[in-house]
Design an enzyme around this catalytic site. Structure first.
Site, short mmCIF file in Angstrom:
data_model
loop_
_atom_site.label_atom_id
_atom_site.label_comp_id
_atom_site.label_asym_id
_atom_site.label_seq_id
_atom_site.Cartn_x
_atom_site.Cartn_y
_atom_site.Cartn_z
N GLY A 93 0.97 -1.29 -0.07
CA GLY A 93 0.12 -0.08 0.05
C GLY A 93 1.04 1.38 -0.07
O GLY A 93 1.95 1.25 0.13
N CYS A 94 0.21 2.40 -0.32
CA CYS A 94 0.98 3.57 -0.49
C CYS A 94 1.45 4.09 0.90
O CYS A 94 2.62 4.38 1.20
CB CYS A 94 0.18 4.70 -1.25
SG CYS A 94 -1.50 5.01 -0.55
#
Length: 342
Positions: free
Chosen positions: A145-146
């Site tokens: 995920g970012c």
């Protein structure tokens, strides 16, 4: 190579399509939808791509594997845990930008994503693709995920080298609006985002468990972390500001040296000089992560600032980086290393 992309209409999918179009090893991109909607064209689905007349076809696992060498899924959580199972069974190369295969324990996924997890046997075949640290990828790559990417790259040196008190990690992470995706809600309307800051998912963000999973793999003594997310009025970018107590007195110069040692061979991580802290403009449009560190001897606190473009290093860019690693292409192939400025 013949490359399949499932889910081109989201922000990450659009960015991934653009990157794959310019990749020197990609000959053709075939697009597939994951719903029962009728086949269409990319130009109709994504109006900003008016020049692209490629068709978007319905997904069929057998057809996709017969026509392609690798599949990218740029889909929301809940799609690949079902759709990708035939590909996993066939050991077909997949790079999954969703969260369905990042977590090893089904119960953890169900707690944080509020839906049924993928089968245990399928989860066991996935590898977590934090590109700078996972050099033993399986055919199924779970793209991080970012928020997790920015935070883990910022914490890696001090956690791996036990330079901090393991119970003292506090993360104040801020993201631009594109990180919320295209779906509209009350908090993403212009009148709420403009000239405003909004905290959201306080201690409930779904990237927390993957951050903890990786931190505990590096150092099992890390029991938890305080993690706050804030929506800021910019389109792209994440700034993860991290605080932790030093295990013993140190200096900013010593910390910078520790970071430089860890990332000296990594083309997409920039460690800034002592007392120089990064801004979003240094990375937006690139696949870079810029990191700055500082030590406060009065409070014995280490400050780490890690910035990325959430759609690039936090999603599509890292997916291409994992693609390069999986198929042994140069790490930088097809990836911009300069930001877009102004």
């Amino acid at each position: 190579m013949q490359v399949a992309l499932v889910g081109v209409n989201g922000y990450s999918g659009m960015t991934l399509y653009r990157l794959l179009k310019q990749h020197p090893a990609v000959d053709q991109i075939k697009l597939y939808g994951h719903t029962d909607s009728k086949p269409t064209t990319l130009a109709a689905l994504v109006p900003v791509f008016q020049k692209e007349t490629v068709r978007v076809r319905s997904f069929d696992a057998a057809t996709v594997m017969a026509e392609n060498d690798v599949v990218f899924f740029a889909t929301s959580a809940g799609v690949t845990k079902t759709l990708a199972l035939p590909l996993i069974a066939a050991n077909f190369p997949v790079i999954d930008l969703s969260g369905d295969f990042r977590l090893r324990q089904p119960d953890v996924y169900e707690t944080w994503y509020h839906q049924t997890a993928a089968p245990v046997a399928a989860l066991a075949k996935a590898s977590y693709g934090l590109a700078e640290f996972n050099h033993h990828l399986t055919p199924y790559v779970a793209n991080p995920g970012c928020y997790a990417t920015a935070t883990l790259l910022g914490l890696a040196p001090v956690v791996q080298q036990h330079l901090i008190e393991p119970t003292s990690i506090v993360v104040d992470a801020k993201s631009g609006l594109s990180g919320a995706g295209k779906k509209l809600n009350a908090t993403s309307q212009f009148t709420m985002v403009n000239d405003n800051l909004q905290l959201y998912k306080l201690n409930q963000h779904q990237h927390i468990p993957e951050i903890m999973q990786q931190l505990q793999q590096w150092w099992p003594k890390v029991p938890a972390l305080e993690f706050t997310t804030t929506l800021i009025p910019v389109t792209r970018g994440i700034m993860s500001t991290i605080y932790a107590k030093a295990a013993q007195p140190t200096t900013t110069a010593e910390l910078v040296a520790a970071y430089q040692q860890v990332y000296q061979d990594q083309p997409f991580v920039q460690v800034l000089p002592a007392d120089d802290l990064p801004t979003l403009k240094q990375v937006v449009g690139s696949n870079d992560c810029a990191i700055g560190v500082n030590y406060n001897p009065i409070t014995n606190t280490i400050l780490i600032v890690s910035v990325i473009d959430n759609l690039m290093k936090g999603a599509a860019g890292q997916a291409v980086q994992n693609f390069n690693q999986l198929f042994q292409y140069p790490a930088t192939a097809g990836l911009p290393d300069l930001p877009v400025f102004p």
